[in-house]
Design a protein around this motif. Structure first.
Motif, PDB file in Angstrom:
ATOM      1  N   MET A   1     -12.560  -6.459  12.630  1.00 33.99           N
ATOM      2  CA  MET A   1     -12.450  -5.207  12.009  1.00 33.99           C
ATOM      3  C   MET A   1     -13.663  -4.283  12.842  1.00 33.99           C
ATOM      4  O   MET A   1     -14.846  -4.652  12.620  1.00 33.99           O
ATOM      5  CB  MET A   1     -12.459  -5.004  10.659  1.00 33.99           C
ATOM      6  N   GLU A 131     -11.875   4.534   3.043  1.00 32.77           N
ATOM      7  CA  GLU A 131     -11.337   4.835   4.307  1.00 32.77           C
ATOM      8  C   GLU A 131     -10.639   3.359   4.794  1.00 32.77           C
ATOM      9  O   GLU A 131      -9.847   3.456   5.354  1.00 32.77           O
ATOM     10  CB  GLU A 131     -12.470   4.960   5.287  1.00 32.77           C
ATOM     11  N   GLN A 132     -11.186   1.999   4.472  1.00 29.67           N
ATOM     12  CA  GLN A 132     -10.549   1.145   4.930  1.00 29.67           C
ATOM     13  C   GLN A 132      -9.168   0.902   4.150  1.00 29.67           C
ATOM     14  O   GLN A 132      -8.103   0.439   5.004  1.00 29.67           O
ATOM     15  CB  GLN A 132     -11.367  -0.412   4.577  1.00 29.67           C
ATOM     16  N   LEU A 133      -9.063   1.157   2.857  1.00 29.65           N
ATOM     17  CA  LEU A 133      -7.854   1.254   2.109  1.00 29.65           C
ATOM     18  C   LEU A 133      -6.845   2.104   2.952  1.00 29.65           C
ATOM     19  O   LEU A 133      -5.603   1.961   3.022  1.00 29.65           O
ATOM     20  CB  LEU A 133      -7.967   1.567   0.818  1.00 29.65           C
ATOM     21  N   ARG A 134      -7.297   3.375   3.284  1.00 27.45           N
ATOM     22  CA  ARG A 134      -6.316   4.228   3.783  1.00 27.45           C
ATOM     23  C   ARG A 134      -5.648   3.761   5.251  1.00 27.45           C
ATOM     24  O   ARG A 134      -4.741   3.867   5.455  1.00 27.45           O
ATOM     25  CB  ARG A 134      -7.244   5.536   4.199  1.00 27.45           C
ATOM     26  N   ARG A 135      -6.774   3.232   5.826  1.00 27.85           N
ATOM     27  CA  ARG A 135      -6.211   2.463   7.302  1.00 27.85           C
ATOM     28  C   ARG A 135      -5.484   1.478   7.144  1.00 27.85           C
ATOM     29  O   ARG A 135      -4.213   1.211   7.586  1.00 27.85           O
ATOM     30  CB  ARG A 135      -7.430   2.269   8.051  1.00 27.85           C
ATOM     31  N   GLN A 136      -5.753   0.614   6.163  1.00 31.29           N
ATOM     32  CA  GLN A 136      -4.636  -0.338   5.876  1.00 31.29           C
ATOM     33  C   GLN A 136      -3.258   0.045   5.237  1.00 31.29           C
ATOM     34  O   GLN A 136      -2.323  -0.373   5.914  1.00 31.29           O
ATOM     35  CB  GLN A 136      -5.279  -1.404   4.679  1.00 31.29           C
ATOM     36  N   GLU A 137      -3.217   1.135   4.530  1.00 35.69           N
ATOM     37  CA  GLU A 137      -2.023   1.730   4.256  1.00 35.69           C
ATOM     38  C   GLU A 137      -1.434   2.510   5.432  1.00 35.69           C
ATOM     39  O   GLU A 137       0.160   2.156   5.598  1.00 35.69           O
ATOM     40  CB  GLU A 137      -2.290   2.679   3.019  1.00 35.69           C
ATOM     41  N   GLU A 138      -1.988   2.741   6.180  1.00 37.83           N
ATOM     42  CA  GLU A 138      -1.360   3.555   7.328  1.00 37.83           C
ATOM     43  C   GLU A 138      -0.594   2.337   8.064  1.00 37.83           C
ATOM     44  O   GLU A 138       0.278   2.545   8.671  1.00 37.83           O
ATOM     45  CB  GLU A 138      -2.432   4.441   8.138  1.00 37.83           C
ATOM     46  N   ALA A 139      -1.513   1.516   8.478  1.00 37.37           N
ATOM     47  CA  ALA A 139      -1.232   0.077   9.091  1.00 37.37           C
ATOM     48  C   ALA A 139       0.062  -0.324   8.551  1.00 37.37           C
ATOM     49  O   ALA A 139       1.161  -0.561   9.516  1.00 37.37           O
ATOM     50  CB  ALA A 139      -2.134  -0.955   9.344  1.00 37.37           C
ATOM     51  N   GLU A 140       0.244  -0.489   7.229  1.00 36.00           N
ATOM     52  CA  GLU A 140       1.523  -1.007   6.557  1.00 36.00           C
ATOM     53  C   GLU A 140       2.702  -0.116   6.684  1.00 36.00           C
ATOM     54  O   GLU A 140       3.648  -0.676   6.956  1.00 36.00           O
ATOM     55  CB  GLU A 140       1.248  -1.305   5.199  1.00 36.00           C
ATOM     56  N   ARG A 143       4.007  -0.503  10.266  1.00 32.87           N
ATOM     57  CA  ARG A 143       4.399  -1.984  10.372  1.00 32.87           C
ATOM     58  C   ARG A 143       6.046  -1.915   9.987  1.00 32.87           C
ATOM     59  O   ARG A 143       6.835  -2.227  10.369  1.00 32.87           O
ATOM     60  CB  ARG A 143       3.763  -2.912   9.806  1.00 32.87           C
TER      61      ARG A 143
END
Length: 221
Positions: A1, A131-140, A143
């Motif tokens: 990451m 920020e990691q949570l925001r990026r994870q949500e954007e990636a989800e 997808r």
């Protein structure tokens, strides 16, 4: 990451104090941004988001409490953690005013380096986690959107293939054929290959200029 770096805003009108803060916080590996006045600090928060702001109570152009008040009036910096720094003892009224305006803590000069780093590190870790949570949500979401698009494309392809009429999909002024269904191929009376123009696939169109003219007008309009 990817390693995330947050921004920490240092606000003090004394260059030596800013240099000290940078030396103490440098081991955290974050981006340290200087502001030598209250006005400069307010400009900075309009341009960037910060994990935490270290704000001196006494500045040359305005007090730290005034800066804090302006920060809380702006949506972008309304929830940004602010640590107030002071070299002198504040009376109880000023102390309570700072907390009432949203300061999360006071730091007394001279600083204990380990304590200063520990307090700033808490807010850096919180910002990094957000920020990691925001990026994870954007990636989800990306997808999920990709899955939906693939599903819709497959459904459309199935409908076109099963349609009881001849259908082709072309692109560009040369009408390059990207898709045709079995009925279209049966209409042509021979095997067809995608990626060719309709005129190449159907040479008999050369004898039907009015059809080509109609298709061009459809393409243009």
């Amino acid at each position: 990451m990817e390693t995330l770096r947050t921004r920490v805003l240092l606000v003090d009108d004394e260059p030596a104090n800013l240099a000290t803060l940078e030396a103490v916080l440098e081991p955290l590996g974050q981006r340290l941004v200087r502001a030598a006045s209250g006005q400069e600090a307010l400009r900075r928060v309009l341009e960037e988001d910060f994990a935490v702001i270290l704000l001196d109570v006494r500045l040359g152009d305005m007090s730290g409490l005034e800066v804090l008040e302006f920060l809380r009036e702006r949506e972008r910096s309304r929830r940004t953690p602010v640590l107030l720094m002071t070299a002198a003892d504040l009376d109880a009224r000023q102390l309570l005013l700072g907390y009432a305006q949203g300061a999360v803590d006071y730091l007394t000069k001279p600083f204990i380096p380990e304590v200063l780093r520990a307090k700033v590190a808490i807010f850096v870790e919180l910002q990094t986690a957000r920020e990691q949570l925001r990026r994870q949500e954007e990636a989800e979401r990306a997808r999920a959107r990709e899955h939906w698009e693939v599903e819709q494309s497959q459904r459309l392809h199935s409908l076109l293939m099963q349609a009881p009429v001849a259908i082709s999909i072309t692109q560009g002024p040369d009408f390059v054929c990207e898709f045709f269904n079995p009925h279209f191929e049966r209409m042509a009376g021979r095997p067809l290959q995608r990626g060719q123009s309709l005129r190449a696939l159907l040479p008999e169109m050369a004898e039907q200029p009015h059809v080509q003219g109609l298709m061009r007008r459809v393409m243009e309009t």
